[in-house]
Design a protein around this motif. Structure first.
Motif, PDB file in Angstrom:
ATOM      1  N   LYS A 170       0.854  -1.246   0.000  1.00 32.54           N
ATOM      2  CA  LYS A 170      -0.038  -0.239   0.135  1.00 32.54           C
ATOM      3  C   LYS A 170       0.881   1.231   0.150  1.00 32.54           C
ATOM      4  O   LYS A 170       0.397   2.202  -0.848  1.00 32.54           O
ATOM      5  CB  LYS A 170      -1.043  -0.108   1.175  1.00 32.54           C
ATOM      6  N   GLU A 196       2.094   1.750  -3.507  1.00 32.35           N
ATOM      7  CA  GLU A 196       1.055   2.115  -4.149  1.00 32.35           C
ATOM      8  C   GLU A 196       0.789   3.646  -4.222  1.00 32.35           C
ATOM      9  O   GLU A 196       0.662   4.426  -4.962  1.00 32.35           O
ATOM     10  CB  GLU A 196      -0.291   1.432  -3.979  1.00 32.35           C
ATOM     11  N   GLU A 197       0.879   4.214  -2.750  1.00 32.73           N
ATOM     12  CA  GLU A 197       0.797   5.514  -2.480  1.00 32.73           C
ATOM     13  C   GLU A 197       1.950   6.472  -2.987  1.00 32.73           C
ATOM     14  O   GLU A 197       1.769   7.544  -3.677  1.00 32.73           O
ATOM     15  CB  GLU A 197       0.665   5.690  -1.010  1.00 32.73           C
ATOM     16  N   HIS A 207       1.355   6.498  -6.721  1.00 35.26           N
ATOM     17  CA  HIS A 207       0.402   7.426  -7.083  1.00 35.26           C
ATOM     18  C   HIS A 207       0.772   9.110  -6.660  1.00 35.26           C
ATOM     19  O   HIS A 207       0.248   9.846  -7.704  1.00 35.26           O
ATOM     20  CB  HIS A 207      -1.118   6.991  -6.047  1.00 35.26           C
ATOM     21  N   GLU A 208       1.419   9.219  -5.840  1.00 37.00           N
ATOM     22  CA  GLU A 208       1.880  10.428  -5.663  1.00 37.00           C
ATOM     23  C   GLU A 208       2.974  10.837  -6.632  1.00 37.00           C
ATOM     24  O   GLU A 208       3.143  12.080  -7.253  1.00 37.00           O
ATOM     25  CB  GLU A 208       2.967  10.575  -4.259  1.00 37.00           C
ATOM     26  N   GLN A 247       2.757   9.473  -9.814  1.00 38.25           N
ATOM     27  CA  GLN A 247       2.241   9.953 -11.253  1.00 38.25           C
ATOM     28  C   GLN A 247       1.359  11.128 -11.015  1.00 38.25           C
ATOM     29  O   GLN A 247       1.274  11.903 -12.055  1.00 38.25           O
ATOM     30  CB  GLN A 247       1.026   8.828 -11.236  1.00 38.25           C
ATOM     31  N   ALA A 248       1.165  11.668  -9.809  1.00 37.75           N
ATOM     32  CA  ALA A 248       0.249  12.977  -9.704  1.00 37.75           C
ATOM     33  C   ALA A 248       1.459  14.194 -10.098  1.00 37.75           C
ATOM     34  O   ALA A 248       1.025  14.989 -10.631  1.00 37.75           O
ATOM     35  CB  ALA A 248      -0.147  13.217  -8.212  1.00 37.75           C
TER      36      ALA A 248
END
Length: 298
Positions: A116, A119-120, A123-124, A126-127
């Motif tokens: 997780k 994944e975070e 995501h960060e 990718q952001a």
């Protein structure tokens, strides 16, 4: 020990057995204890509600309701607290089992906290990448020079000037494609465009920079001479290749016009030389006749 007991104790997953009638924990395996940091006597003989290792009590209520409604729970993410207070994300599943004629709930959990967190971070990342790409796209959109950017998957960005140059109407006309898709099959020196693209990319990856002349192709098939500068840059923490493109059509046309004029001047110069030679010859011939006649009179 029975096969079940051996499998239960040796399982790499957190395992627990809870008596259905009063929610009392009757057994846990070593993985359960090691993961949550408790001693066996702190767990066995009590309940999850009393120990309080469910971070969100409502999650426990919802979990119990799902089990009651469907008779099992499969792969539900829950938050559990270790003895030291650390919060873990656990993928938890439960099924009913009969032990000594009494219904119990066998649960197995896998700690996916690291996954997780990964994944975070993804995501960060990718952001940030989307933010950087948005900023870069805004910058490129204001540049009158055609610019395209590509990574290992193909083109990821083309500014409006590049769209106009190649006759595209939208970003989708470019995304995922390669430079060879906007080029004739073969370059003027006889090199296949796909091979030349790969060679130039290998060069820029190795050296960080490359500049060369290229022949591109518009969407209507028109060939265009180009000056291309490739630069290796970082975008959102990943390497990409930026291509700055200059249309050489006008320059090539001017060079051809200049060459044509030089050819005309050379032809004119040659005509003048021929005329002078002719006139000189025609003038010398009568003069030589007159001088010969004078010599004869003498």
């Amino acid at each position: 020990a029975s096969v079940f007991e051996q499998a239960f104790q040796r399982s790499p997953a957190m395992q627990s057995v809870v008596r259905a009638s009063d929610s009392m924990i009757v057994e846990v395996n070593e993985t359960f204890l090691a993961t949550l940091g408790f001693q066996r006597d702190e767990i066995v003989g009590t309940s999850a509600q009393k120990i309080g290792f469910w971070v969100e009590p409502q999650q426990l209520v919802d979990y119990q309701k799902e089990f009651a409604d469907f008779g099992h729970v499969a792969g539900r993410e829950v938050l559990l607290r270790t003895k030291t207070g650390a919060v873990l994300t656990v993928l938890l599943s439960s099924h009913p089992v009969e032990i000594d004629g009494e219904t119990h709930i066998l649960s197995a959990g896998v700690d996916i906290s690291e996954r997780k967190r990964a994944e975070e971070r993804l995501h960060e990342s990718q952001a940030r990448l989307r933010e950087n790409e948005a900023q870069l796209r805004s910058l490129y959109d204001g540049i009158s020079t055609p610019v395209i950017v590509q990574d290992e998957t193909g083109l990821i960005l083309a500014n409006p000037a590049a769209l106009r140059l190649f006759g595209g109407s939208q970003q989708a006309d470019f995304i995922g494609k390669g430079p060879q898709d906007f080029s004739p099959p073969v370059q003027p020196d006889g090199t296949p465009s796909a091979f030349a693209v790969q060679r130039n990319f290998e060069r820029v990856i190795a050296e960080g920079y490359a500049r060369f002349e290229w022949v591109g192709r518009k969407s209507d098939g028109t060939l265009i001479p180009l000056d291309v500068t490739l630069t290796r840059i970082q975008l959102g923490g990943r390497p990409v290749i930026q291509s700055v493109i200059i249309d050489l059509t006008e320059r090539k046309r001017a060079e051809e016009e200049q060459q044509r004029r030089l050819e005309q001047e050379r032809e004119l110069h040659q005509l003048k030389s021929n005329f002078v030679s002719l006139v000189s010859h025609e003038f010398r011939t009568p003069l030589e006749v007159i001088m010969s006649s004078v010599d004869n009179l003498d």
